[in-house]
Design an enzyme around this catalytic site. Structure first.
Site, mmCIF file in Angstrom:
data_model
loop_
_atom_site.group_PDB
_atom_site.id
_atom_site.type_symbol
_atom_site.label_atom_id
_atom_site.label_comp_id
_atom_site.label_asym_id
_atom_site.label_seq_id
_atom_site.Cartn_x
_atom_site.Cartn_y
_atom_site.Cartn_z
ATOM 1 N N GLU A 169 9.238 -1.775 -5.671
ATOM 2 C CA GLU A 169 8.752 -0.646 -5.277
ATOM 3 C C GLU A 169 9.653 0.538 -5.828
ATOM 4 O OE1 GLU A 169 7.597 -0.525 -1.224
ATOM 5 O OE2 GLU A 169 6.117 -2.277 -1.401
ATOM 6 N N ASN A 210 7.787 -5.648 -9.277
ATOM 7 C CA ASN A 210 6.532 -5.736 -8.234
ATOM 8 C C ASN A 210 6.380 -4.307 -7.524
ATOM 9 O OD1 ASN A 210 4.974 -7.662 -6.780
ATOM 10 N ND2 ASN A 210 6.269 -7.354 -5.008
ATOM 11 N N HIS A 246 -2.037 -4.357 -1.961
ATOM 12 C CA HIS A 246 -2.576 -4.058 -0.702
ATOM 13 C C HIS A 246 -3.505 -3.136 -0.835
ATOM 14 C CE1 HIS A 246 0.959 -6.158 1.088
ATOM 15 N NE2 HIS A 246 1.587 -5.725 0.322
ATOM 16 N N GLU A 275 0.742 -9.795 -3.360
ATOM 17 C CA GLU A 275 0.825 -9.645 -1.835
ATOM 18 C C GLU A 275 -0.727 -9.028 -1.450
ATOM 19 O OE1 GLU A 275 3.845 -6.789 -0.571
ATOM 20 O OE2 GLU A 275 5.312 -7.847 -1.942
ATOM 21 N N ASP A 277 -3.889 -8.214 0.337
ATOM 22 C CA ASP A 277 -4.725 -8.228 1.171
ATOM 23 C C ASP A 277 -5.885 -7.095 1.284
ATOM 24 O OD1 ASP A 277 -2.754 -6.178 1.985
ATOM 25 O OD2 ASP A 277 -2.077 -7.398 3.472
HETATM 26 C C1 XIL Z 1 6.243 -6.179 5.226
HETATM 27 C C2 XIL Z 1 6.340 -7.434 6.029
HETATM 28 O O1 XIL Z 1 5.165 -8.350 5.930
HETATM 29 C C3 XIL Z 1 6.448 -7.285 7.472
HETATM 30 O O2 XIL Z 1 6.593 -8.202 8.429
HETATM 31 C C4 XIL Z 1 7.988 -6.153 7.507
HETATM 32 O O3 XIL Z 1 7.852 -5.555 8.795
HETATM 33 C C5 XIL Z 1 7.723 -5.073 6.317
HETATM 34 O O4 XIL Z 1 7.375 -5.652 5.168
HETATM 35 N N1 XIL Z 1 5.399 -4.405 0.538
HETATM 36 C C6 XIL Z 1 6.319 -5.468 0.267
HETATM 37 C C7 XIL Z 1 6.568 -6.362 1.226
HETATM 38 O O5 XIL Z 1 6.857 -5.658 -0.679
HETATM 39 O O6 XIL Z 1 8.031 -6.875 1.556
HETATM 40 C C8 XIL Z 1 6.050 -5.698 2.785
HETATM 41 O O7 XIL Z 1 6.408 -6.902 3.746
HETATM 42 C C9 XIL Z 1 4.704 -5.166 2.617
HETATM 43 C C10 XIL Z 1 4.823 -4.245 1.489
#
Ligand code: XIL
Length: 361
Positions: A169, A210, A246, A275, A277
């Site tokens: 990020e 990422n 996400h 990641e 979802d």
């Molecule tokens: C999230 C975790 O799933 C949570 O448990 C934590 O509280 C915060 O981080 N982007 C990312 C991940 O790269 O590391 C994040 O994970 C979600 C967003």
């Protein structure tokens, strides 16, 4: 298709099942029937592997105590990513003091379950230890802190993780560099430094950048495209680009996802959906779950259409354990399994997309 290979796979599964029954063992079905009643016997990972890819899920350390959850994760998936266990706050809680308890717990679980591990993440603006964020550092000091962190963590997990999210990020929505502590103190060169230090610590691990909101073609993914092109031209080690994905139904499906994946592949890097979802505004209903299923299928198709899209990781696989409700108020139901570990339509859509591609191979 009912090929001889498939028939023999079905036959050996049936034999194994009857043998287990004779021994009085409980037989867990390889996969539950779909929400549409159709039988889907192979796991997501088995199908993904037939296409030369992995299908994985994140796991957070406390979730391993949920044995029903951990068992299904081990059965259905071929890859995992620690949700938090390898972040800086966990691995270097005090300056120069490294703690690999949480990360090792995931690696050991993954080894026992034959899952590959993506390392996540060496450098991020969130979940940094307070000694780091509350200190004031010169450029040289912070470079040496960053180098020491990366070197230690990457060496510890050498041979245990196949990829690292080296920098997470690091861009803003408009394609400018995020003003994180590293950028503000060191300048943009910290990114190439981080990649080089990671490569020096492990010559074989795949090194990724990422981020989220980079699935569509737009200013943010454009900034990564330019950066990766430049890094390659400069001879900086970079192997992959991770699209977190996400997604949220209310914001629409990412524009030109497949072309976007393809253009990174054409730069000569791997792409991974890291990641995934797909959240919705609660309560969920049949229509939203159907749209979600459609999106899961489309993301899977987009990855499968590009040879260098190497795998897909969902950010947890069940609504029982998801980061969404605690971060996005009033949203959730983002994953392919519900709270009771039952398949949602999204599972069937992913399965069908993988199965179609597996048959073509
Ligand atoms: C999230 C975790 O799933 C949570 O448990 C934590 O509280 C915060 O981080 N982007 C990312 C991940 O790269 O590391 C994040 O994970 C979600 C967003």
């Amino acid at each position: 298709m009912n090929t001889p290979a498939r028939r023999s796979r079905v036959r050996s599964a049936a034999l194994a099942a009857s043998a287990a029954l004779l021994l009085g063992l409980a037989v867990a079905p390889a996969a539950q029937a779909g929400t549409d009643g159709a039988k889907r016997t192979k796991t997501l990972h088995e199908l993904a592997r037939e296409t030369g890819r992995y299908f994985g899920s994140a796991v957070d350390n406390p979730e391993l105590a949920d044995t029903e959850f951990a068992d299904l994760l081990g059965k259905e998936f071929g890859q995992t990513t620690p949700g938090n266990g390898m972040k800086w706050y966990a691995t270097e809680p005090q300056r120069g003091v490294f703690d690999y308890t949480a990360g090792d717990e995931i690696v050991n679980y993954a080894k026992a379950e034959h899952l590959k591990v993506r390392g996540h993440t060496l450098l991020w603006h969130n979940q940094l230890p307070s000694w780091l964020t509350s200190g004031t550092w010169t450029k040289d000091e912070l470079r040496s802190i960053l180098k020491n962190h990366i070197t230690n963590v990457v060496k510890h997990y050498r041979g245990k993780v196949f990829a690292w999210d080296v920098a997470n990020e690091i861009m803003n929505e408009d394609g400018t560099y995020r003003q994180n502590i590293f950028y503000k103190t060191i300048g943009p060169s910290y990114i190439a430094d981080a990649l080089r230090w990671a490569r020096a610590a492990d010559p074989h691990v795949k090194l990724y950048l990422n981020d989220y909101n980079v699935e569509a073609i737009g200013p943010k993914s454009g900034a990564y495209y330019t950066l990766i092109k430049q890094l390659k031209a400069d001879g900086v080690p970079i192997d992959g680009f991770g699209m977190q994905a996400h997604l949220a139904l209310q914001y629409g499906f990412p524009d030109r996802l497949q072309q976007n994946i393809q253009r990174f592949a054409d730069l000569g890097v791997d792409v991974a959906i890291t990641e995934l979802d797909i959240r919705m505004i609660l309560p969920s209903d049949t229509a939203k779950l159907a749209e979600q299923a459609d999106w899961y299928g489309k993301v899977t198709d987009a990855c499968l259409a590009v040879r260098r899209c190497v795998g897909i990781t969902v950010w947890g696989y069940t609504d029982r354990h998801s980061w969404i409700p605690s971060v996005f108020q009033g949203e959730g139901a983002a994953l392919p399994w519900d709270e009771n570990l039952q398949h949602k339509p999204a599972y069937d859509a992913i399965h069908d997309a993988l199965a179609a591609a597996a048959q073509e191979d």
